[in-house]
Write a protein that holds these residues in place. Structure first.
Motif, PDB file in Angstrom:
ATOM      1  N   GLY A 195       0.299   3.315  12.711  1.00  0.00           N
ATOM      2  CA  GLY A 195      -0.318   2.793  13.929  1.00  0.00           C
ATOM      3  C   GLY A 195      -1.493   3.632  14.385  1.00  0.00           C
ATOM      4  O   GLY A 195      -2.148   3.308  15.377  1.00  0.00           O
ATOM      5  N   LEU A 234       0.819  -1.214   0.000  1.00  0.00           N
ATOM      6  CA  LEU A 234       0.000   0.000   0.000  1.00  0.00           C
ATOM      7  C   LEU A 234       0.849   1.258   0.000  1.00  0.00           C
ATOM      8  O   LEU A 234       0.463   2.274  -0.557  1.00  0.00           O
ATOM      9  N   PRO A 242      -8.586  -4.054  14.921  1.00  0.00           N
ATOM     10  CA  PRO A 242      -7.247  -4.645  14.817  1.00  0.00           C
ATOM     11  C   PRO A 242      -6.389  -3.870  13.808  1.00  0.00           C
ATOM     12  O   PRO A 242      -6.917  -3.073  13.028  1.00  0.00           O
ATOM     13  N   VAL A 271       3.258  -3.948   8.741  1.00  0.00           N
ATOM     14  CA  VAL A 271       4.358  -3.011   8.488  1.00  0.00           C
ATOM     15  C   VAL A 271       5.671  -3.770   8.703  1.00  0.00           C
ATOM     16  O   VAL A 271       5.908  -4.317   9.781  1.00  0.00           O
ATOM     17  N   ASN A 330      -6.974   2.139   1.106  1.00  0.00           N
ATOM     18  CA  ASN A 330      -6.830   0.696   1.270  1.00  0.00           C
ATOM     19  C   ASN A 330      -8.061  -0.045   0.786  1.00  0.00           C
ATOM     20  O   ASN A 330      -7.955  -1.109   0.179  1.00  0.00           O
TER      21      ASN A 330
HETATM   22  P1  CMP Z   1      -2.784   0.407  12.150  1.00  0.00           P
HETATM   23  O1  CMP Z   1      -3.995  -0.185  11.532  1.00  0.00           O
HETATM   24  O2  CMP Z   1      -2.860   0.731  13.575  1.00  0.00           O
HETATM   25  O3  CMP Z   1      -1.545  -0.541  11.874  1.00  0.00           O
HETATM   26  C1  CMP Z   1      -1.075  -0.690  10.538  1.00  0.00           C
HETATM   27  C2  CMP Z   1      -0.737   0.669  10.023  1.00  0.00           C
HETATM   28  O4  CMP Z   1      -0.310   0.761   8.685  1.00  0.00           O
HETATM   29  C3  CMP Z   1      -1.974   1.555  10.028  1.00  0.00           C
HETATM   30  O5  CMP Z   1      -2.414   1.753  11.349  1.00  0.00           O
HETATM   31  C4  CMP Z   1      -1.455   2.762   9.290  1.00  0.00           C
HETATM   32  O6  CMP Z   1      -0.708   3.586  10.144  1.00  0.00           O
HETATM   33  C5  CMP Z   1      -0.501   2.116   8.284  1.00  0.00           C
HETATM   34  N1  CMP Z   1      -1.160   2.147   6.970  1.00  0.00           N
HETATM   35  C6  CMP Z   1      -2.245   1.444   6.603  1.00  0.00           C
HETATM   36  N2  CMP Z   1      -2.588   1.745   5.336  1.00  0.00           N
HETATM   37  C7  CMP Z   1      -1.717   2.657   4.884  1.00  0.00           C
HETATM   38  C8  CMP Z   1      -1.530   3.365   3.648  1.00  0.00           C
HETATM   39  N3  CMP Z   1      -2.354   3.174   2.614  1.00  0.00           N
HETATM   40  N4  CMP Z   1      -0.508   4.243   3.564  1.00  0.00           N
HETATM   41  C9  CMP Z   1       0.321   4.419   4.599  1.00  0.00           C
HETATM   42  N5  CMP Z   1       0.204   3.797   5.772  1.00  0.00           N
HETATM   43  C10 CMP Z   1      -0.793   2.926   5.931  1.00  0.00           C
END
Ligand code: CMP
Length: 284
Positions: A81, A71, A90, A95, A136
């Motif tokens: 996060g 992504l 969740p 990452v 996403n």
């Molecule tokens: P979280 O769901 O807490 O943990 C996974 C993290 O990935 C999410 O928070 C975002 O911070 C990051 N993330 C998810 N989708 C993207 C995206 N399209 N671009 C950048 N960061 C993302």
């Protein structure tokens, strides 16, 4: 010691006063990761918030076929996060570090405390959360997957957000729907009338799409959509959906596939061969 001149090189914290920034650093730990380490895994629980001090990481998510889709790539000054932190859901993505990284890990209570006092910080976090969730949903949904990234961006700009309350009916069975929806946060039930009763057809949550069937078929909605957990929905107005379809006729086929699958599930439920449970659709 006084903060170094270049300390707030983290744009997300650039509006914080020095005091607030210092308060935040006391709730922070430095975390070093090696190349290839999984920092967060999609589907796990957790609410820590991270800022990248050095290094690069890749963010990926599984699509509806179970394939990992990259992504985004994150580097110095980026953060991650915030989605689980803001939604309570969740982790939305995995990452993984692509080289040795230094991460600043913040305790959620401290970050939320500071965000409560600094509206710009709260607003930026929410803005990123929304953009990423929508990006996403589009990157992993069978409907938008084939579109080039630049086109997806243009489509994203056409979505409008709408706050919804518990129990609110977003789509009424038998009436035309007013667009294609994406659940941004919260959850909805899809229900269908059957004799005098209502049957639960599906439960949708963050990132799921609905409303595509009636938009596509230009027919009345085949089921109602009722808010189960208050939150925010994004709507691509019907007119924009129609424009999209005329620009990208391929979308018809993709929406048709999704509709067909959903229509089959619906048949199975209505004929008593399947039931919707917390685990998803279960054949009986
Ligand atoms: P979280 O769901 O807490 O943990 C996974 C993290 O990935 C999410 O928070 C975002 O911070 C990051 N993330 C998810 N989708 C993207 C995206 N399209 N671009 C950048 N960061 C993302």
């Amino acid at each position: 010691a006084a903060p170094r001149e270049d300390l707030p090189r983290f744009p997300i914290f650039s509006d914080l006063s020095r005091d607030a920034f210092v308060a935040l650093t006391s709730a922070m730990a430095l975390r070093r990761v090696n190349e290839g380490d999984v920092v967060l895994r999609e589907g796990e629980s957790g609410t820590s918030f991270y800022v990248v001090a050095t290094g690069k990481l890749a963010v990926s998510k599984r699509d509806d076929r179970g394939e990992a889709v990259v992504l985004a790539r994150l580097g110095e000054g980026d953060f991650f996060g915030e989605m689980a932190l803001l939604s309570g859901a969740p982790r939305a993505a995995t990452v993984i570090s692509e080289e040795p990284c230094e991460l600043l890990e913040f305790r959620p209570d401290a970050l939320l405390g500071i965000a409560g006092k600094h509206p710009q910080l709260a607003t930026s976090l929410r803005r990123f959360y929304r953009q990423r969730l929508l990006a996403n949903a589009m990157a992993t949904s069978p409907i938008f997957r084939p579109f080039p990234k630049a086109d997806r961006k243009l489509i994203m700009e056409r979505f409008r957000s709408r706050e919804v309350a518990d129990g609110e009916i977003v789509i009424h069975e038998g009436e035309p729907s007013d667009g294609l929806y994406v659940v941004l946060d919260g959850a909805v039930n899809v229900v269908k009338r059957r004799d005098a009763a209502e049957v639960l057809v599906s439960q949708l949550r963050e990132g799921d799409l609905f409303g595509e069937m009636s938009c596509l078929r230009k027919a009345p909605a085949s089921a109602s959509v009722v808010v189960r957990r208050a939150g925010t929905l994004l709507r691509l107005p019907r007119k924009d959906f129609d424009d999209l379809v005329s620009t990208y006729p391929q979308i018809l086929e993709l929406v048709a596939e999704l509709s067909e699958e959903r229509a089959e599930n619906l048949d199975a439920i209505l004929s008593g061969h399947a039931q919707w449970t917390e685990e998803g659709l279960v054949l009986i």
